[in-house]
Design a protein around this motif. Sequence first.
Motif, mmCIF file in Angstrom:
data_model
loop_
_atom_site.group_PDB
_atom_site.id
_atom_site.type_symbol
_atom_site.label_atom_id
_atom_site.label_comp_id
_atom_site.label_asym_id
_atom_site.label_seq_id
_atom_site.Cartn_x
_atom_site.Cartn_y
_atom_site.Cartn_z
ATOM 1 N N UNK A 529 0.836 -1.216 0.000
ATOM 2 C CA UNK A 529 0.000 0.000 0.000
ATOM 3 C C UNK A 529 0.865 1.258 0.000
ATOM 4 N N UNK A 530 1.950 1.204 0.766
ATOM 5 C CA UNK A 530 2.891 2.324 0.774
ATOM 6 C C UNK A 530 3.450 2.567 -0.633
ATOM 7 N N UNK A 531 3.806 1.476 -1.338
ATOM 8 C CA UNK A 531 4.369 1.600 -2.680
ATOM 9 C C UNK A 531 3.354 2.198 -3.650
ATOM 10 N N UNK A 532 2.115 1.814 -3.522
ATOM 11 C CA UNK A 532 1.082 2.376 -4.407
ATOM 12 C C UNK A 532 0.924 3.875 -4.167
ATOM 13 N N UNK A 662 12.566 12.010 -7.542
ATOM 14 C CA UNK A 662 11.153 12.182 -7.179
ATOM 15 C C UNK A 662 10.665 11.003 -6.349
ATOM 16 N N UNK A 663 11.068 9.776 -6.736
ATOM 17 C CA UNK A 663 10.669 8.595 -5.965
ATOM 18 C C UNK A 663 11.275 8.655 -4.566
ATOM 19 N N UNK A 664 12.527 9.086 -4.454
ATOM 20 C CA UNK A 664 13.139 9.233 -3.126
ATOM 21 C C UNK A 664 12.324 10.176 -2.250
ATOM 22 N N UNK A 665 11.981 11.340 -2.803
ATOM 23 C CA UNK A 665 11.224 12.325 -2.032
ATOM 24 C C UNK A 665 9.826 11.808 -1.706
ATOM 25 N N UNK A 666 9.184 11.156 -2.674
ATOM 26 C CA UNK A 666 7.837 10.629 -2.443
ATOM 27 C C UNK A 666 7.850 9.551 -1.367
ATOM 28 N N UNK A 667 8.914 8.758 -1.332
ATOM 29 C CA UNK A 667 9.031 7.680 -0.342
ATOM 30 C C UNK A 667 9.049 8.238 1.077
ATOM 31 N N UNK A 668 9.910 9.231 1.296
ATOM 32 C CA UNK A 668 10.010 9.763 2.661
ATOM 33 C C UNK A 668 8.786 10.613 3.013
ATOM 34 N N UNK A 669 8.206 11.317 2.020
ATOM 35 C CA UNK A 669 7.015 12.130 2.291
ATOM 36 C C UNK A 669 5.842 11.238 2.653
ATOM 37 N N UNK A 670 5.642 10.140 1.914
ATOM 38 C CA UNK A 670 4.512 9.254 2.188
ATOM 39 C C UNK A 670 4.638 8.626 3.564
ATOM 40 N N UNK A 671 5.863 8.197 3.903
ATOM 41 C CA UNK A 671 6.061 7.559 5.209
ATOM 42 C C UNK A 671 5.857 8.560 6.339
ATOM 43 N N UNK A 672 6.405 9.769 6.182
ATOM 44 C CA UNK A 672 6.291 10.765 7.249
ATOM 45 C C UNK A 672 4.862 11.281 7.398
ATOM 46 N N UNK A 684 0.803 19.746 6.057
ATOM 47 C CA UNK A 684 1.416 19.042 4.931
ATOM 48 C C UNK A 684 2.505 19.890 4.266
ATOM 49 N N UNK A 685 2.229 21.163 4.110
ATOM 50 C CA UNK A 685 3.210 22.039 3.482
ATOM 51 C C UNK A 685 4.500 22.080 4.289
ATOM 52 N N UNK A 686 4.366 22.244 5.605
ATOM 53 C CA UNK A 686 5.550 22.296 6.461
ATOM 54 C C UNK A 686 6.313 20.985 6.422
ATOM 55 N N UNK A 687 5.579 19.871 6.498
ATOM 56 C CA UNK A 687 6.224 18.566 6.501
ATOM 57 C C UNK A 687 6.975 18.316 5.192
#
Length: 738
Positions: A529-532, A662-672, A684-687
């Motif tokens: 689900x995280x990957x999606x 972009x995938x690197x950034x999306x990975x950490x943003x989704x997890x955080x 969300x903007x601050x995070x």
Amino acid sequence: MNIKKIQLPERRHKKREMQQQQLSLFLIVLTVFLAMVVPLLSTHSSGNGLKDLGSQYEEGELSNDDIFATSSFQYVDEEQTQKLVEQRMQEILPYFSFSLRSSTVSSRRLETFLALFYQGETGFTDFLQKEGITDERNVVGRIAGLAGEQQQLLLQAIKESGSYVLEQGLFDTEDLKTIQDQGYETLIVKNSLLRQAKNEPSTHSIATLLTKENLQTQLAPVLEPYEHIDSQFQSFLVVDALTMLLEPNVDYEAVETLALREEAAAEIPEQVITIERGEKIIAKDTVVTSSQIDLLQMIGTNNFQYTILELIGRAIFILLATSVSVYVFIQFLRSEKRLYLYLNLMLASVSVSLVAMYGVNLFFTSRSALFLDSYLPVLFAPLFISHITSKKRLGLVCAFLLACYATLMEQSSSVTFFFVLTVSGVCLYFFRYTIKRIDDVFNWFYACVISSFAALALYMLEALPLHQVMPLVGGMILNITISLVFLEAFVPLAEKLFNIPTTYRLSELAFSASPVLDRLESVAQGTYNHSRNVADLSYNAARSIGVNAMLARVGGMYHDIGKADHPEYFIENQSEANKHDDIKPSLSAAIIKSHVKLGLEKGREAGLPQEVLDIIGQHHGNDVIQFFYNEAKNQAKAAGMDVKEDDFKYNGNPPAFPESAIVMLADCVEAASRTLKRPNHSQYEKLVHSLIMGKLERDQLKNSQLSLTDLDQIEDAFVQTLLGRDHRRIEYPSEQKG
């Protein structure tokens, strides 16, 4: 040993790159060679085709087919030129001029003859003998026998009429008969005896000229006054005397006439006949004439004619067009790992297109059919390169190169270059990746219609004959259809052979069933689900800055497939106790880091494209696993020991291209984002901003080719996607029991 292990892949990569460069150089040479030879061979085969047709027919036979000129051609019509020369020479009238010698001799004879009578001398025998004159009609005796007044009147008439004849000119009957036999009834006379400032030649009718045979008739008006004076006046005796005494004093200048005629003939230009490309030489079911057969033979014989200077010019043009195209192609892909692969595919497809040009040309010219630009097989290569590289501008570069080569074909027209570019641009616009199969049918229809209209519009500049409209449109539709058939066959083949991440391949990886993702879903639902979610974030962010959004989506889907082996060690899959509570932070870090290596192994086994493997290997870069590093530092501080930061860093390299970053950034943003409780837009903007700035500060984005503007747009896309994912719903009241 470790150094050797590190250097070995680098050496292999450099060796492979050098081999690809050598192959590129070979293909460039091959392409230039074909671009030079194919038009020349096409010209030669076109000429042979017409020449063979000329030898097949005999004069008087009926033609089985319409035969068209396969290319524009000029030749000198010797027969027509000769006719015009003869006509011009015939227009030059025979040239006559007064003879000073003959005029002097005749004048002297006349004066001496009259003097002998006036002086009463009897030296006529000596006179006649000296002058070589024979008095066949006894002119002297007949004049001597006249009475005194009659004799004086006759001598006066001889004097005046003789002067008149010499002044008007006495012509030789044989000369006049000769030019009459040539078809002339008029001639030009130049009287050089007259002492006038302007003595232009004058034109005279032969019927009005004086000869010894027509003096009786021509002198009648001159002698008529004498007949009124003396009814016994013997005008025929005057004529006999003049005939005996006078010589023709106007000569036919045959040499001068010929010189004038040759001068006039030289002014006639050669009659150059132009046969336009597509002009009908022989019509079907008509009698073949000898001139038509000669024309076919002549075109076939003279079709292959290039000077050394023209060949050098062609070679320079080909080298220039090829160099510019290759340079622009490389500039568009200068940061692409598959640069030389794509360049080799482009050069190979262009070479195949050149060979196909020759084959199609040979097919039409052997059948004497007109070769139109719509038959040129130049659509496949641009479409193929566009689909393989997912970059339409590279397809246009390929189209430009083929347009340059096509203009060198003997059958090309003044609009061929623009035709190839226009039609290729239309096809590149319409033929793109589609999800619905019916869209392909509509795209084919639109491309055929617009390309046909574009072709007709361009050919109207050359005054397209009506009989060529249908072949032009039909050829255009057939060309597009065949190009699409080959495209559908060769794009998947190239994808499989070179493992290229085309849009079609990426779409299959993103939306089709995959054993790797199926296993991830079954053993690590949280990671799946995280990957999606990472895939969605990556796709929207990539679209916002105009990079390969589908590659970013696939990279997001597969970036964590290495977690399938130890899913319980990753928090998104934990439902109870945390496995890391029972092990050391260093071991936890090692397990966390291992999912990148395992992911690369699984990706290679699954046959993922190298770009996707790069995303898997780079999605954590060489960043620090901060949580376990902090725990290790705390434990080490209590024990009085030191902790190495490198032991808690990922072993990968920072992202080397935008999609990977972009995938690197999306990975950490989704997890955080999962740590926020009831988040809003501001949170969300601050995070997101803090996470992106953190990666930037830790040098994880230095090789990503992303600008600060790109990062701002990526940040906005992340926020919008997160808000859409975590949107709120109203709480529904529970049903009241009845």
